[in-house]
Design a protein around this motif. Structure first.
Motif, PDB file in Angstrom:
ATOM      1  N   UNK A  71       0.840  -1.206   0.000  1.00 51.45           N
ATOM      2  CA  UNK A  71       0.000   0.000   0.000  1.00 51.45           C
ATOM      3  C   UNK A  71       0.868   1.247   0.000  1.00 51.45           C
ATOM      4  N   UNK A  72       0.355   2.288  -0.678  1.00 47.86           N
ATOM      5  CA  UNK A  72       1.044   3.581  -0.726  1.00 47.86           C
ATOM      6  C   UNK A  72       0.874   4.310   0.595  1.00 47.86           C
ATOM      7  N   UNK A  73       1.929   5.038   0.976  1.00 49.04           N
ATOM      8  CA  UNK A  73       1.876   5.876   2.172  1.00 49.04           C
ATOM      9  C   UNK A  73       2.560   7.198   1.848  1.00 49.04           C
ATOM     10  N   UNK A  74       1.837   8.293   2.016  1.00 48.91           N
ATOM     11  CA  UNK A  74       2.423   9.616   1.833  1.00 48.91           C
ATOM     12  C   UNK A  74       3.202   9.987   3.085  1.00 48.91           C
ATOM     13  N   UNK A  75       4.428  10.481   2.883  1.00 46.34           N
ATOM     14  CA  UNK A  75       5.272  10.915   3.987  1.00 46.34           C
ATOM     15  C   UNK A  75       5.609  12.388   3.740  1.00 46.34           C
ATOM     16  N   UNK A 118      12.726   0.104  17.002  1.00 46.62           N
ATOM     17  CA  UNK A 118      11.674  -0.803  16.540  1.00 46.62           C
ATOM     18  C   UNK A 118      10.990  -0.277  15.281  1.00 46.62           C
ATOM     19  N   UNK A 119      10.590   1.005  15.282  1.00 43.61           N
ATOM     20  CA  UNK A 119       9.901   1.582  14.125  1.00 43.61           C
ATOM     21  C   UNK A 119      10.816   1.626  12.903  1.00 43.61           C
ATOM     22  N   UNK A 132      15.528   9.801  12.170  1.00 40.80           N
ATOM     23  CA  UNK A 132      14.630  10.619  11.362  1.00 40.80           C
ATOM     24  C   UNK A 132      13.329  10.882  12.118  1.00 40.80           C
ATOM     25  N   UNK A 133      12.460  11.654  11.518  1.00 39.00           N
ATOM     26  CA  UNK A 133      11.195  12.064  12.129  1.00 39.00           C
ATOM     27  C   UNK A 133      10.393  10.876  12.665  1.00 39.00           C
ATOM     28  N   UNK A 134      10.078  10.938  13.959  1.00 34.42           N
ATOM     29  CA  UNK A 134       9.232   9.908  14.558  1.00 34.42           C
ATOM     30  C   UNK A 134       7.851   9.884  13.932  1.00 34.42           C
ATOM     31  N   UNK A 156       8.153   8.038  10.663  1.00 34.17           N
ATOM     32  CA  UNK A 156       8.300   6.607  10.936  1.00 34.17           C
ATOM     33  C   UNK A 156       6.989   6.009  11.417  1.00 34.17           C
ATOM     34  N   UNK A 157       6.210   6.780  12.182  1.00 38.47           N
ATOM     35  CA  UNK A 157       4.903   6.296  12.640  1.00 38.47           C
ATOM     36  C   UNK A 157       3.973   6.014  11.466  1.00 38.47           C
ATOM     37  N   UNK A 158       4.043   6.834  10.429  1.00 42.01           N
ATOM     38  CA  UNK A 158       3.186   6.615   9.252  1.00 42.01           C
ATOM     39  C   UNK A 158       3.506   5.257   8.615  1.00 42.01           C
TER      40      UNK A 158
END
Length: 127
Positions: free
Chosen positions: A16-20, A57-58, A86-88, A91-93
């Motif tokens: 699946x696509x995810x915009x960051x 972990x992330x 990098x940005x948490x 990474x959460x996304x």
């Protein structure tokens, strides 16, 4: 086509696509293969016997699950520590999508712990 061929040729790794927006990119997050899942989980073991290692972990999950449009991993195993800086939020996304695709959410884990109901009269031991 025989069953073995059907299984080995199956496209069974949903992506699946995810915009960051934090990085100005759109990535693809894919379900892990059995091999990658085993490797990921083995890296999470704390060999001192204290339980699970949760450091990065992330980032570790992102490394295993982030692919390009051709399905090739974007990150190398050696990128885990750097990616972890990098940005948490970014990474959460990735983590949220990867957790869902790989059945690693809290709900999935709780479901796994539920006892399964055995069908009445299902005492068969034959395969």
């Amino acid at each position: 086509m025989d069953i073995r061929s059907r299984i080995l040729k199956a496209d069974d790794l949903p992506t699946e696509k995810v915009d960051i927006p934090e990085w100005g990119v759109t990535l693809f997050v894919r379900s892990m293969s059995g091999r990658d899942r085993d490797l990921f989980e083995s890296q999470m073991l704390d060999l001192s016997g204290q339980g699970k290692r949760m450091d990065n972990f992330r980032a570790r999950l992102a490394v295993f699950c982030t692919v390009d449009e051709d399905g090739k991993r974007v990150f190398k195993d050696g990128d885990i520590a750097t990616l972890g800086q990098k940005s948490g939020r970014a990474l959460d996304r990735i983590f949220d999508k990867a957790s869902k695709l790989n059945k690693m959410t809290e709900e999935d884990i709780a479901e796994e712990k539920k006892p399964s109901l055995k069908a009445v009269g299902d005492d068969s031991t034959s395969a």
